[in-house]
Design an enzyme around this catalytic site. Structure first.
Site, PDB file in Angstrom:
ATOM      1  CB  CYS A 267      -2.307  -4.549   6.331  1.00 37.54           C
ATOM      2  SG  CYS A 267      -1.896  -3.102   7.137  1.00 37.54           S
TER       3      CYS A 267
ATOM      4  CG  HIS B 224      -2.604  -7.093  10.073  1.00 33.92           C
ATOM      5  ND1 HIS B 224      -1.524  -6.711   9.747  1.00 33.92           N
ATOM      6  CD2 HIS B 224      -3.498  -5.950  10.430  1.00 33.92           C
ATOM      7  CE1 HIS B 224      -1.613  -5.416   9.407  1.00 33.92           C
ATOM      8  NE2 HIS B 224      -2.492  -5.164   9.908  1.00 33.92           N
TER       9      HIS B 224
ATOM     10  CD  GLU C 207      -1.334   0.336   3.721  1.00 34.84           C
ATOM     11  OE1 GLU C 207      -1.706   1.538   3.898  1.00 34.84           O
ATOM     12  OE2 GLU C 207      -1.565  -0.779   4.494  1.00 34.84           O
TER      13      GLU C 207
END
Length: 528
Positions: A146, A281, A112
């Protein structure tokens, strides 16, 4: 008419395929045990201490170290960008595992960190393949906060398990630079990249059919300002979205897992007990511990008769049996109760995966895979054979999936699993070799990045002396925004490389140099 199985000739890798009859009588050829064949990680060579940052920011002691669960935060100066980090991690993966450049048929980057709205990072990486003459490599960049690395992983596996596969490996790269404006969010930054070689006969096998996904529209975290690296963040909404996505993905994963197992004659409810490890994550480590407790809460609500007796699995928690998941995102009593009852399992199954997150910070797309690297580097090879590792991937906006890997039984020297474990065994050494930078110098570096972001005709001023050996770095951005790169002397692969006769899939090492000493990224001055 006899059934025919149209198998492709593989590129001297000895990759077998299994066969599955289709509805029309033909036989579809599935490659065996598709997953991660080799892995590599890169993070910056400098960091700032979160304890010292607390003092510098004049906040209460423990706000970052205890409240967020962070110890150190890696960061980049202006001489590193997303292109340079991805160049470095791919270079190291291929060098350390002796992977021939011509053996790659698909390459996809999840990121990103956007420095060009048209030209992909993947096209920059193609310069690593020039000397080999290999320009037939499918794939581009994938972007959604993400989650991009996971999407790239799934796309790579899908390519191998499709009619497009030509017998070569796929290469997945997840990389990002996470930076925030001065304030409460800044200590949740980080930077890094992970590269994964994808193919059959993998050490980490992606479990087919074991996957639960949730996608939703939300403005929890987004980057609408193209002139800035900084995101817009709704902190409370972000936590709600993360936990809500975790609930839905885990529920769907368990249902699908039970369906797969029932076809094998196994009738059981799927729960945390069925995982040997779980990686998440990690925006910050404290959220990961809360998330593990959240999965225990999910198991509790799905259990028709949970053991709430003293010494049971959920001692004294019978009062929460009628709670609704969607009403408990910020219920501190439930959060604490299930974090406490699952603490022993968290310490065993998830805490080992937080080494990189604790010491480097949130790397965005590679965050989940940095957790996997941490886990593999923290346990012995003998202990992890046949493990099931749960994986929760989340990207704001939002996209999320819960999936799993099964560890191969083959741990013999030269096997994929042995190679992965061997190449990651120096993780702690790499972390310890970094340079600690005072908070004031860190703040100056962030201000420099802010002032020079997307600046044309610019020569970075950050020092390259402390970069790791063999690190690619930005040397110049010309007036047309074309970027040039060079590489520090030495090679990190020389320190702990996999022996030549035990490299990934026993690939024959290239006899010619893959890289030039200087690379540049050129963008044609034309409109598309």
């Amino acid at each position: 008419m006899p059934r025919k199985c149209m198998k492709r000739k593989l590129l001297d890798t000895g990759m077998p395929s299994s066969t599955t009859p289709t509805s029309n009588g033909a036989i579809h050829c599935w490659p065996n045990d598709v997953g991660i064949v080799a892995m590599e990680i890169y993070f910056p060579s400098q960091y700032v201490s979160q304890e010292e940052l607390e003092k510098f920011d004049n906040v209460s002691s423990g706000k970052y170290t205890i409240g967020l669960g962070q110890s150190k935060m890696g960061f980049c100066t202006d001489c590193e960008d997303i292109n340079s980090m991805c160049l470095t991690v791919v270079q190291n993966l291929m060098d350390r595992n002796k992977i021939p450049a011509e053996s790659i048929g698909h390459l996809e980057v999840g990121t990103e960190t956007i420095i060009d709205k048209s030209k992909s990072v993947k096209t920059v990486l193609m310069q690593l393949f020039e000397d080999s003459g290999n320009t037939e490599i499918e794939g581009i960049d994938t972007t959604n906060a993400c989650y991009g690395g996971t999407a790239a992983l799934f796309n790579a596996v899908n390519w191998i398990e499709s009619s497009s596969w030509d017998g070569r490996y796929a290469l997945v790269v997840a990389g990002d630079i996470a930076v925030y404006a001065t304030g409460n969010a800044r200590p949740t930054g980080g930077a890094g990249a992970v590269a994964m070689l994808i193919g059959p006969n993998a050490g980490l096998v992606l479990e087919r059919g074991f996957r639960g996904t949730h996608m939703q529209h939300a403005y929890d975290f987004y980057k609408p300002d193209m002139s800035s690296e900084y995101p817009c963040v709704d902190g409370k909404l972000s936590i709600q979205c993360y936990l809500g996505a975790l609930d839905k993905c885990y529920e769907r994963y368990c249902k699908k897992a039970q369906t797969v197992l029932s076809k094998e004659g196994i009738d059981k409810k799927f729960s945390l007990d069925d995982f040997d490890a779980v990686c998440f994550h990690s925006p910050y480590c404290k959220l990961v511990q809360k998330s593990f407790g959240r999965l225990a809460f999910n198991d509790f609500l799905r259990d028709p008769s949970p053991d709430t007796s003293e010494g049971g699995k959920y001692p004294g928690l019978e009062g929460y049996k009628d709670a609704k998941l969607e009403e408990t995102f910020f219920d501190k009593n439930i959060e604490k109760a299930f974090m406490d009852c699952s603490k022993a399992n968290f310490e065993k199954k998830t805490k080992p995966s937080l080494k990189v997150a604790t010491n480097v910070g949130n790397m965005y797309t590679p965050s989940l895979y940095g957790g996997l690297v941490s886990l593999l580097a923290s346990v012995s090879l003998d202990d992890i054979v046949t493990w099931r590792i749960g994986m929760f991937s989340y990207g704001s906006g939002l996209a999320s999936t819960f999936f799993s890997f099964r560890i191969s039984r083959d741990k013999a020297p030269g096997s994929s699993l042995w190679n992965i474990h061997q190449s990651l065994s120096d993780l702690q050494k790499r972390l310890d070799s970094r340079t600690c930078v005072p908070p004031a110098k860190f703040a100056q570096a962030m201000k420099l990045r802010e002032d020079t972001h997307h600046l044309a005709k610019y020569s970075p001023v950050g020092s390259t002396e402390d970069l790791f050996p063999g690190t690619w770095f930005l040397t110049y951005v010309d007036e047309l925004h074309r970027r040039k790169y060079s590489r520090t002397e030495g090679n990190i692969s020389e320190q702990t490389s996999v022996p030549e006769d035990q490299s990934a899939q026993n690939c024959v090492p290239l006899k010619k140099k893959l890289l030039k000493n200087d690379l540049k990224v050129e963008t044609e001055a034309v409109q598309c």
